[in-house]
Design a protein around this motif. Structure first.
Motif, PDB file in Angstrom:
ATOM      1  N   PRO A 124       0.795  -1.237   0.000  1.00 14.72           N
ATOM      2  CA  PRO A 124       0.000   0.000   0.000  1.00 14.72           C
ATOM      3  C   PRO A 124       0.826   1.284   0.000  1.00 14.72           C
ATOM      4  O   PRO A 124       0.438   2.265  -0.642  1.00 14.72           O
ATOM      5  CB  PRO A 124      -0.843  -0.124   1.272  1.00 14.72           C
ATOM      6  N   LEU A 154       2.030   1.863  -3.500  1.00 17.59           N
ATOM      7  CA  LEU A 154       0.892   2.244  -4.343  1.00 17.59           C
ATOM      8  C   LEU A 154       0.511   3.703  -4.110  1.00 17.59           C
ATOM      9  O   LEU A 154       0.294   4.465  -5.057  1.00 17.59           O
ATOM     10  CB  LEU A 154      -0.302   1.342  -4.067  1.00 17.59           C
ATOM     11  N   ALA A 155       0.440   4.094  -2.851  1.00 15.84           N
ATOM     12  CA  ALA A 155       0.084   5.481  -2.524  1.00 15.84           C
ATOM     13  C   ALA A 155       1.124   6.450  -3.064  1.00 15.84           C
ATOM     14  O   ALA A 155       0.780   7.513  -3.586  1.00 15.84           O
ATOM     15  CB  ALA A 155      -0.084   5.644  -1.016  1.00 15.84           C
ATOM     16  N   ARG A 211      -6.412  -0.672  -6.649  1.00 13.46           N
ATOM     17  CA  ARG A 211      -5.966  -1.611  -5.605  1.00 13.46           C
ATOM     18  C   ARG A 211      -6.139  -1.008  -4.217  1.00 13.46           C
ATOM     19  O   ARG A 211      -6.590  -1.683  -3.291  1.00 13.46           O
ATOM     20  CB  ARG A 211      -4.504  -2.015  -5.830  1.00 13.46           C
ATOM     21  N   LEU A 212      -5.779   0.260  -4.056  1.00 16.17           N
ATOM     22  CA  LEU A 212      -5.927   0.910  -2.750  1.00 16.17           C
ATOM     23  C   LEU A 212      -7.408   1.019  -2.367  1.00 16.17           C
ATOM     24  O   LEU A 212      -7.775   0.811  -1.209  1.00 16.17           O
ATOM     25  CB  LEU A 212      -5.283   2.291  -2.752  1.00 16.17           C
ATOM     26  N   ASP A 254      -8.250   1.749   1.507  1.00 18.47           N
ATOM     27  CA  ASP A 254      -7.281   2.790   1.857  1.00 18.47           C
ATOM     28  C   ASP A 254      -7.819   4.157   1.423  1.00 18.47           C
ATOM     29  O   ASP A 254      -8.015   4.395   0.228  1.00 18.47           O
ATOM     30  CB  ASP A 254      -5.950   2.507   1.160  1.00 18.47           C
ATOM     31  N   ARG A 270      -6.533   6.936   0.923  1.00 20.60           N
ATOM     32  CA  ARG A 270      -5.688   7.716   0.010  1.00 20.60           C
ATOM     33  C   ARG A 270      -6.127   7.536  -1.446  1.00 20.60           C
ATOM     34  O   ARG A 270      -5.758   8.330  -2.304  1.00 20.60           O
ATOM     35  CB  ARG A 270      -4.217   7.319   0.174  1.00 20.60           C
ATOM     36  N   ALA A 271      -6.947   6.548  -1.709  1.00 18.45           N
ATOM     37  CA  ALA A 271      -7.422   6.300  -3.072  1.00 18.45           C
ATOM     38  C   ALA A 271      -8.614   7.167  -3.448  1.00 18.45           C
ATOM     39  O   ALA A 271      -8.964   7.260  -4.625  1.00 18.45           O
ATOM     40  CB  ALA A 271      -7.808   4.832  -3.221  1.00 18.45           C
TER      41      ALA A 271
END
Length: 183
Positions: free
Chosen positions: A26, A29-30, A49-50, A55, A57-58
């Motif tokens: 994660p 990804l972020a 995915r996030l 998550d 942040r997505a």
């Protein structure tokens, strides 16, 4: 999910960068969401995915993708936003669905509103459908999604607009079914 991943794999040219993002944690990804020069498919993969992982942040990248002109990107963003469970999602989807300048891209925000069943859902769908009942409006698919969504929500406030929708040939049967759900 597999359709989204396969589409993104194809867009990436089956690159090593795709495989790296697919395996990324994660934090990576972020971080990739804000990396300069990253292609759209890579940002979408990271946000998707996030979002599925819950998550927050997505949220912003997914809302931008929900408003994208490419229907598969919008659908993937709607799926991830529904899984994300962010309380801001319904407001964002309502803003996109009711924006008269973006009606051509409102199908997924409308469907997302129906799936969320949030307080904003019925008013936004009613407002959008009301606008789309004008004669010769080209966005009948969005209007149909509104009718179906209002049927799912079964909100009594939608009665008047659903009755009006019955006079439109493409909407008559679904509007009648939606009205039955109100009783």
């Amino acid at each position: 999910m597999n359709d989204v991943l396969e589409r993104l794999r194809t867009e990436s040219g089956q690159s090593a960068e795709y495989e790296a993002l697919l395996a990324a944690d994660p934090e990576a990804l972020a971080a990739s969401l804000h990396s300069p020069g990253l292609p759209l498919w890579a940002r979408e993969l990271a946000a998707y995915r996030l979002g599925l992982a819950g998550d927050p942040r997505a949220f912003e990248p997914l809302v931008l993708l929900l408003n994208h002109r490419d229907p598969p990107r919008c659908a993937a963003a709607a799926e991830a936003l529904a899984a994300l469970g962010d309380p801001r999602t319904a407001r964002a989807a309502a803003a996109l669905a009711t924006n008269g300048l973006r009606t051509a891209y409102a199908l997924q925000p409308v469907r997302l509103l129906a799936a969320l069943r949030a307080p904003e859902s019925a008013p936004a769908l009613i407002a959008t459908l009301s606008r789309l009942l004008a004669p010769n409006d080209p966005y009948w698919r969005v209007a149909l999604a509104c009718v179906e969504g209002l049927g799912t929500l079964a909100d009594p406030r939608s009665r008047e607009v659903l009755v009006r929708a019955q006079s439109h040939p493409r909407l008559a049967v679904p509007a009648t079914e939606a009205l039955r759900r109100l009783t």
